[in-house]
Design a protein around this motif. Structure first.
Motif, PDB file in Angstrom:
ATOM      1  N   PHE A   1       0.755  -1.284   0.088  1.00 49.76           N
ATOM      2  CA  PHE A   1      -0.039   0.032  -0.025  1.00 49.76           C
ATOM      3  C   PHE A   1       0.820   1.341   0.078  1.00 49.76           C
ATOM      4  O   PHE A   1       2.151   1.298   0.267  1.00 49.76           O
ATOM      5  CB  PHE A   1      -0.804   0.044   1.220  1.00 49.76           C
ATOM      6  CG  PHE A   1      -0.291  -0.290   2.506  1.00 49.76           C
ATOM      7  CD1 PHE A   1       0.649   0.538   3.166  1.00 49.76           C
ATOM      8  CD2 PHE A   1      -0.313  -1.641   3.077  1.00 49.76           C
ATOM      9  CE1 PHE A   1       1.348   0.352   4.279  1.00 49.76           C
ATOM     10  CE2 PHE A   1       0.334  -1.883   4.091  1.00 49.76           C
ATOM     11  CZ  PHE A   1       1.034  -1.013   4.756  1.00 49.76           C
TER      12      PHE A   1
ATOM     13  N   LEU B   1      -9.537   6.085   2.523  1.00 45.68           N
ATOM     14  CA  LEU B   1      -9.001   4.808   2.804  1.00 45.68           C
ATOM     15  C   LEU B   1      -9.256   3.961   1.976  1.00 45.68           C
ATOM     16  O   LEU B   1     -10.289   3.469   1.964  1.00 45.68           O
ATOM     17  CB  LEU B   1      -9.439   4.600   4.429  1.00 45.68           C
ATOM     18  CG  LEU B   1      -8.986   3.174   5.009  1.00 45.68           C
ATOM     19  CD1 LEU B   1      -7.480   3.223   5.074  1.00 45.68           C
ATOM     20  CD2 LEU B   1      -9.561   2.918   6.327  1.00 45.68           C
ATOM     21  N   GLN B   2      -8.247   3.324   1.424  1.00 46.10           N
ATOM     22  CA  GLN B   2      -8.470   2.068   0.409  1.00 46.10           C
ATOM     23  C   GLN B   2      -7.592   0.825   0.837  1.00 46.10           C
ATOM     24  O   GLN B   2      -6.766   1.206   1.694  1.00 46.10           O
ATOM     25  CB  GLN B   2      -8.041   2.403  -0.996  1.00 46.10           C
ATOM     26  CG  GLN B   2      -9.021   3.819  -1.437  1.00 46.10           C
ATOM     27  CD  GLN B   2      -8.531   4.301  -2.835  1.00 46.10           C
ATOM     28  OE1 GLN B   2      -7.682   3.889  -3.472  1.00 46.10           O
ATOM     29  NE2 GLN B   2      -9.317   5.309  -3.126  1.00 46.10           N
ATOM     30  N   VAL B   3      -8.146  -0.090   0.050  1.00 48.11           N
ATOM     31  CA  VAL B   3      -6.927  -1.242   0.382  1.00 48.11           C
ATOM     32  C   VAL B   3      -5.411  -0.946   0.318  1.00 48.11           C
ATOM     33  O   VAL B   3      -4.680  -1.405   0.795  1.00 48.11           O
ATOM     34  CB  VAL B   3      -7.460  -2.561  -0.213  1.00 48.11           C
ATOM     35  CG1 VAL B   3      -6.404  -3.909  -0.210  1.00 48.11           C
ATOM     36  CG2 VAL B   3      -8.806  -2.915   0.170  1.00 48.11           C
ATOM     37  N   ASN B   4      -5.157  -0.272  -0.821  1.00 45.04           N
ATOM     38  CA  ASN B   4      -3.762  -0.067  -1.227  1.00 45.04           C
ATOM     39  C   ASN B   4      -3.430   1.432  -0.875  1.00 45.04           C
ATOM     40  O   ASN B   4      -2.367   2.093  -1.474  1.00 45.04           O
ATOM     41  CB  ASN B   4      -3.568  -0.201  -2.579  1.00 45.04           C
ATOM     42  CG  ASN B   4      -3.923  -1.531  -3.154  1.00 45.04           C
ATOM     43  OD1 ASN B   4      -4.689  -2.023  -3.883  1.00 45.04           O
ATOM     44  ND2 ASN B   4      -2.972  -2.475  -2.376  1.00 45.04           N
TER      45      ASN B   4
ATOM     46  N   MET C   1      -3.353   3.852   2.839  1.00 48.97           N
ATOM     47  CA  MET C   1      -3.867   3.992   4.113  1.00 48.97           C
ATOM     48  C   MET C   1      -3.580   5.446   4.671  1.00 48.97           C
ATOM     49  O   MET C   1      -2.860   6.187   4.115  1.00 48.97           O
ATOM     50  CB  MET C   1      -2.494   3.192   5.001  1.00 48.97           C
ATOM     51  CG  MET C   1      -2.639   1.578   4.811  1.00 48.97           C
ATOM     52  SD  MET C   1      -4.065   0.800   5.586  1.00 48.97           S
ATOM     53  CE  MET C   1      -5.249   0.580   4.049  1.00 48.97           C
TER      54      MET C   1
ATOM     55  N   PRO D   1     -15.257   3.767   4.555  1.00 44.47           N
ATOM     56  CA  PRO D   1     -13.966   2.960   3.850  1.00 44.47           C
ATOM     57  C   PRO D   1     -14.838   1.397   3.912  1.00 44.47           C
ATOM     58  O   PRO D   1     -15.662   0.984   4.290  1.00 44.47           O
ATOM     59  CB  PRO D   1     -12.900   2.896   4.783  1.00 44.47           C
ATOM     60  CG  PRO D   1     -13.626   3.255   6.068  1.00 44.47           C
ATOM     61  CD  PRO D   1     -14.484   4.040   5.879  1.00 44.47           C
TER      62      PRO D   1
ATOM     63  N   ARG E   1     -12.585  -4.288   4.022  1.00 45.80           N
ATOM     64  CA  ARG E   1     -11.218  -5.010   3.938  1.00 45.80           C
ATOM     65  C   ARG E   1     -10.228  -3.780   3.929  1.00 45.80           C
ATOM     66  O   ARG E   1      -9.076  -3.958   4.619  1.00 45.80           O
ATOM     67  CB  ARG E   1     -11.120  -5.333   2.372  1.00 45.80           C
ATOM     68  CG  ARG E   1      -9.639  -6.166   2.421  1.00 45.80           C
ATOM     69  CD  ARG E   1      -9.485  -6.447   0.667  1.00 45.80           C
ATOM     70  NE  ARG E   1      -8.138  -7.076   0.540  1.00 45.80           N
ATOM     71  CZ  ARG E   1      -7.826  -7.378  -0.628  1.00 45.80           C
ATOM     72  NH1 ARG E   1      -8.498  -7.057  -1.729  1.00 45.80           N
ATOM     73  NH2 ARG E   1      -6.587  -7.876  -0.643  1.00 45.80           N
ATOM     74  N   ALA E   2     -10.479  -2.580   3.655  1.00 45.07           N
ATOM     75  CA  ALA E   2      -9.358  -1.576   3.873  1.00 45.07           C
ATOM     76  C   ALA E   2      -9.226  -1.492   5.417  1.00 45.07           C
ATOM     77  O   ALA E   2      -8.272  -1.132   5.787  1.00 45.07           O
ATOM     78  CB  ALA E   2      -9.865  -0.234   3.020  1.00 45.07           C
TER      79      ALA E   2
ATOM     80  N   ARG F   1      -5.748  -1.662   8.107  1.00 46.16           N
ATOM     81  CA  ARG F   1      -5.503  -0.742   8.905  1.00 46.16           C
ATOM     82  C   ARG F   1      -5.256  -1.405  10.458  1.00 46.16           C
ATOM     83  O   ARG F   1      -4.578  -1.180  11.341  1.00 46.16           O
ATOM     84  CB  ARG F   1      -6.115   0.563   8.757  1.00 46.16           C
ATOM     85  CG  ARG F   1      -5.484   1.646   9.660  1.00 46.16           C
ATOM     86  CD  ARG F   1      -6.029   2.881   9.449  1.00 46.16           C
ATOM     87  NE  ARG F   1      -7.808   3.000   9.669  1.00 46.16           N
ATOM     88  CZ  ARG F   1      -8.171   4.036   9.350  1.00 46.16           C
ATOM     89  NH1 ARG F   1      -7.923   5.354   8.902  1.00 46.16           N
ATOM     90  NH2 ARG F   1      -9.781   4.078   9.707  1.00 46.16           N
TER      91      ARG F   1
END
Length: 455
Positions: free
Chosen positions: A290, A299-302, A304, A420, A423-424, A428
């Motif tokens: 990420f 805030l996304q999976v890739n 932070m 978000p 998964r995201a 974190r």
């Protein structure tokens, strides 16, 4: 309308046109012309008048500038400085003489040959010197043209032309998009230097101030109350830029610029060719690779971002501290860029299209020098460091940019506060737990709790 045939084919218009040019007006008056012929004649006369205006300028080269090859700044200062004062050469151009020659050899193939048609063409080395001096200082075009004994419009054209050539020459090697193996190396470097696992880069955005563009409305007018273009960039653990997006309207937020860029779209879709998910060091817990961003980003999976709010649990405060510590690389990258290239110390006095070329050239030069002349371009004292107690020691670049109002942070984006994905959020949460474990703890991270700050 094919008016050129009338002027060259021996027609009545041709004879009248010739009489007017020769000043023999009475011989032309008796000839009767149709309305169409009169319009064609007026157009021809107008073009002839414009040609005369161009020919009737006072001089081809301003008399004061005719001695450029004898006492201009390039001859009187730059050339002697190469061998007599290496330190001054670096301060003057932000690079050593050998590195100047290296850059010139890369750039020269991307320059047009139009200058060879001039009576006294300006050499490529002098054009590069003018451009680097303009980028390295806050000097105006008029002052620069006076010292180098060139016309102001000439210097302006040289800067724009050379900035494009610098980007074209350096982009392929020093701004190339990373391969999967290079992403992996960046993640290992972040863990080694900043103790943040599986991070491939840190993202941030700045506003580059410029004069009000003509007829632009409010597109470039930002929330700070001035006109600007947006500069979005990602940096690696060694303060080099991985990716830049330059030229978005100043009114857009960081998250908005990222979302509309090709990089942001590929990031959201998972198409950046990042390494496959791996386990956090010293554990069996898998996690994706990420980027790190601040509160301006979603805030996304890739991607932070810190935990929002002020009254946070200790584990969340520690996570925010660890992320802020690692994300400091992009802040330092922007700071070094602005400290070394003082064109960012004041509003850029040109149209947005040219400002984009200037910014891209500076970014390419930053990576070029950070990769090939790092010890001199950004010595250890020039960047932020961490003391044994965990306290951050400000780098020298901060002294150079103190008081600057050009490169400022962008506004917060509402999409960053959107809910978000699960998964995201889980990624974190896993990182927050990892930083409390024996495998992921940083010796001085608990000082942040005693100091009452997350930075």
């Amino acid at each position: 309308m094919q008016y050129t045939t009338y002027a060259t084919g021996g027609s009545r218009i041709a004879s009248v046109f010739a009489a007017y040019i020769a000043g023999d007006i009475p011989s032309a008056i008796p000839i009767k012309m149709s309305t169409e012929e009169e319009c064609i004649l007026l157009l021809l006369l107008h073009r002839q008048q414009q040609r005369r205006k161009r020919r009737d300028r006072r001089w081809y080269v301003r008399p004061l500038n005719t001695t450029r090859d004898r006492d201009g700044e390039f001859v009187s200062l730059v050339l002697p400085m190469r061998s007599l004062d290496e330190e001054r050469h670096f301060q003057y151009f932000r690079m050593s003489a050998p590195k100047f020659d290296d850059l010139l050899s890369r750039v020269i193939r991307y320059l047009p040959d139009s200058h060879q048609n001039h009576r006294n063409p300006i050499g490529a080395s002098q054009r590069l010197a003018v451009t680097l001096r303009y980028l390295a200082t806050c000097i105006g075009l008029q002052a620069l043209s006076a010292s180098y004994k060139m016309g102001t419009s000439t210097v302006s054209g040289i800067v724009e032309e050379m900035c494009s050539a610098i980007w074209d020459a350096l982009q392929g090697e020093f701004m190339a998009f990373p391969s999967r193996g290079q992403w992996q190396d960046m993640a290992e470097e972040f863990w080694r230097q900043w103790q943040f696992p599986l991070c491939v880069g840190a993202i941030d955005g700045k506003h580059v101030r410029l004069r009000a563009p003509a007829r632009s409305g409010s597109d470039y007018y930002n929330y700070k109350g001035f006109f600007s273009i947006a500069l979005m960039a990602a940096a690696d653990a060694n303060y080099r830029f991985i990716y830049v997006d330059v030229g978005a309207y100043g009114r857009e937020s960081d998250g908005g610029v990222l979302g509309r860029s090709a990089f942001g779209s590929r990031l959201a879709e998972g198409n950046l060719n990042l390494p496959a998910p791996a386990v956090l060091p010293g554990t069996t817990t898998p996690s994706p690779n990420f980027f790190l961003g601040d509160e301006a980003f979603p805030l996304q999976v890739n991607l932070m971002r810190p935990y929002p709010g002020s009254n946070l649990q200790d584990r969340k405060r520690i996570y925010n501290y660890r992320q802020a510590r690692a994300r400091r690389v992009v802040e330092n990258a922007f700071g070094i860029l602005a400290a070394r290239f003082r064109i960012f110390g004041r509003p850029i006095d040109c149209q947005p299209e040219k400002a984009v070329k200037i910014v891209k050239a500076c970014v390419a030069l930053h990576n070029f020098l950070a990769s090939t002349e790092r010890a001199r371009y950004m010595p250890a004292s020039f960047v932020d460091t961490t003391a044994d107690t965990g306290e951050v020691q400000p780098g020298e670049w901060r002294q150079h940019v103190e008081g600057d109002r050009n490169m400022v942070d962008g506004p917060r984006c509402s999409v960053g506060r959107a809910r978000p994905s699960q998964r995201a959020a889980l990624v974190r949460e896993q990182l927050a737990d990892y930083f409390l474990s024996d495998a992921g703890v940083f010796p001085h991270q608990y000082n942040v709790l005693r100091l009452g700050t997350d930075q």
